[in-house]
Scaffold this active site. Structure first.
Site, PDB file in Angstrom:
ATOM      1  N   GLY A  32     -10.203  11.487 -55.379  1.00 54.71           N
ATOM      2  CA  GLY A  32     -10.232  12.881 -55.800  1.00 54.71           C
ATOM      3  C   GLY A  32     -11.296  13.079 -56.851  1.00 54.71           C
ATOM      4  N   ASP A  60      -7.952  21.275 -47.413  1.00 51.74           N
ATOM      5  CA  ASP A  60      -9.366  20.988 -47.677  1.00 51.74           C
ATOM      6  C   ASP A  60     -10.275  21.418 -46.530  1.00 51.74           C
ATOM      7  OD1 ASP A  60      -8.516  18.948 -45.976  1.00 51.74           O
ATOM      8  OD2 ASP A  60      -8.880  17.329 -47.405  1.00 51.74           O
ATOM      9  N   GLY A  97      -3.666  17.804 -45.753  1.00 55.40           N
ATOM     10  CA  GLY A  97      -2.550  18.608 -45.263  1.00 55.40           C
ATOM     11  C   GLY A  97      -1.239  17.865 -45.149  1.00 55.40           C
ATOM     12  N   THR A 132     -15.186  10.822 -41.331  1.00 53.38           N
ATOM     13  CA  THR A 132     -14.373   9.811 -40.665  1.00 53.38           C
ATOM     14  C   THR A 132     -13.752  10.389 -39.395  1.00 53.38           C
ATOM     15  OG1 THR A 132     -13.906   8.743 -42.777  1.00 53.38           O
ATOM     16  CG2 THR A 132     -12.441   8.231 -40.938  1.00 53.38           C
TER      17      THR A 132
END
Length: 527
Positions: free
Chosen positions: A17, A242, A82, A264
């Site tokens: 983060g 996000d 999520g 990814t």
């Protein structure tokens, strides 16, 4: 004292983060990273957890730093991954660290739920969300099945960004974009579905009030003000998911665009005025997630650079020492389309050896087996671009299809349609003009720096590709805060400023005949 106004973004991923400040000056957005930190997955007692207190500590640390520097913070916004959530007790305390979506309890929960509680098609018809075992609905079902004591005692259930906002403000909300990842939200009503909640023993009152991106949640509590040295700074509900924040930052000039959030994992889709839920979207496993300003992110998850990243871990040290451009440059010297795979085949989900899985796939499909790192890398890039072409064509088919209310193929179960008045008539695809052949594909995220795959994507899809920005999630977070502050009128002004703030790289299609022939080979292999 610094006179510029800054927006403070907390951007949390599943492995790390950071906190970021952004300011808008002369029609451009400027970003600066304040802190960066790991997001550690905790394994204990056979379960995986997130350390919510460590994330809270890092938010406070970032806020202390900006206060120390004398920066004028206009507001704060938080976005995260999520599906995961936090339980709050009747005494206003967190009951325990939240379970992580990688927790093994979810492995069989979805199949059990769909077999014994609500059918696969019915769940999709209600939510329009791709069925994945770690979605919130199936996590809650698994916890109820194990008689989870925290769930039993929970007064409120808050999704992770909402829980962190609650820790800063004391106010409980349920932000729309993050709620849409749960497999419990009906995009037609914009609310959590009572029928699905009841199947896991919950009611709507267990969740906070539904809010849209751009809503003021509250201001920093007295406690947080004292700890940080800041005043009553507002906390804004940005697009808490996000990917929702990332798509809000696509620097498009009009609605004729698609996006590929490349990293990814790859997420390819469009913005739609309404959810697209029909037989074809179900069969092709597309998902409808909440976007900003009432839009829907109609998209498909595609296995992205996961293939390359896993192979890179297995290659010898001398190969791993090569930079990405060096290794990928070597891949451009080998024969193209020699070996092609379906990147979304189940055998690539979590193999013990990704190299071995790719080689096995090629053997099983009677193709030359890639041996060298360059051959394997080329196989991955060729295959990803061809998969992008397939999904891109599907997206264009959806936008050109008639509305389900005008004869589209929508198959609903009686139990759902009877209790959902106007369900079919309220299903409306994207704008009737469709996306057309002039569609632009925006590649955003870390993968936007991969010039080889970007060019391959343009070649395969036949679309003009615009690559950038890399920092799309933070940009979308901060822009929604700016809109809440009255500095932006709508998403298109936001996107105009973002486009003016970043350098986009354009890729035009090349080698059409070769890529058309390769696509025919791809379809013959993947079926």
């Amino acid at each position: 004292m610094e006179q510029n106004s800054y927006f403070f973004a907390v951007d949390l991923g599943a492995t790390s983060g950071r906190t970021i400040i952004g300011s808008i000056n002369n029609g451009k957005m400027e970003l600066e990273e304040v802190t960066r930190f790991p997001n550690n997955l905790i394994e204990q007692g056979g379960h995986f957890y997130w350390d919510i207190y460590a994330l809270y500590f890092e938010m406070i640390r970032g806020l202390k730093e900006v206060a120390k520097r004398g920066l004028n913070i206009t507001s704060i916004g938080i976005d995260t991954w999520g599906v995961d959530f936090v339980f709050i007790g009747s005494d206003g305390a967190i009951l325990r660290n939240p379970r992580a979506y990688r927790d093994p309890i979810t492995f069989d929960a979805m199949d059990d739920y769909l077999r014994h509680v609500v059918s696969r098609r019915e769940v999709y018809d209600i939510t329009g969300i791709q069925l994945m075992n770690f979605n919130s609905l199936f996590q809650l079902y698994a916890m109820r099945r194990e008689q989870n004591s925290a769930l039993d005692a929970a007064k409120k259930i808050l999704f992770v960004p909402d829980a962190l906002s609650w820790m800063l403000t004391g106010n409980e909300v349920c932000e729309y974009t993050i709620a849409s990842t749960s497999q419990m939200l009906d995009p037609r009503t914009g609310q959590l579905d009572e029928r699905l909640l009841q199947t896991v023993g919950l009611s709507r009152s267990k969740f906070g009030r539904m809010v849209q991106p751009g809503t003021v949640i509250g201001v920093l509590t007295d406690e947080v003000q004292r700890m940080t040295g800041l005043g009553p700074v507002p906390v804004i509900a940005v697009a808490g998911h996000d990917t929702g924040s990332a798509v809000a930052a696509v620097p498009a000039s009009d609605k004729q665009f698609a996006y590929l959030s490349s990293g990814t994992w790859s997420l390819m889709g469009i913005e739609s005025e309404e959810a697209i839920i029909n037989h074809l979207s179900y069969e092709r496993n597309f998902t409808n997630e909440g976007g900003v300003e009432g839009t829907t992110r109609f998209l498909k998850n595609i296995c992205g650079m996961w293939l390359y990243e896993r192979c890179r871990l297995e290659w010898p040290e001398e190969v791993r020492k090569l930079s990405h451009p060096e290794l990928q440059g070597q891949a451009m010297t080998v024969e193209p389309f020699r070996s092609i795979i379906n990147p979304d085949d189940a055998m690539f989900a979590a193999p013990s050896s990704m190299i071995g899985a790719i080689q096995q796939y090629c053997r099983q499909t009677n193709q030359p087996v890639p041996e060298t790192p360059a051959e394997i890398c080329r196989c991955i890039f060729d295959s990803l671009a061809l998969r992008y072409r397939q999904v891109f064509q599907w997206i264009k088919e959806f936008t050109a299809s008639p509305s389900p209310s005008k004869g589209g193929d929508v198959e609903l179960h009686d139990a759902i349609s009877d209790s959902s008045s106007g369900f079919i008539g309220n299903q409306t695809p994207p704008p009737s003009e469709g996306l057309g052949e002039a569609l632009v594909l925006h590649i955003i995220g870390g993968g936007s720096l991969n010039k080889y795959l970007n060019q391959f994507t343009a070649n395969a899809t036949g679309a003009t590709v615009l690559a950038g920005p890399q920092e799309c999630t933070a940009l979308g977070n901060i822009m929604m805060q700016a809109k809440a502050a009255g500095m932006m009128t709508d998403i298109w002004q936001m996107r105009s400023i973002i486009a003016n703030s970043v350098e986009l790289v354009k890729y035009e299609p090349q080698d059409k005949e070769a890529w058309d022939k390769a696509y025919e080979k791809y379809l013959s292999i993947v079926g």
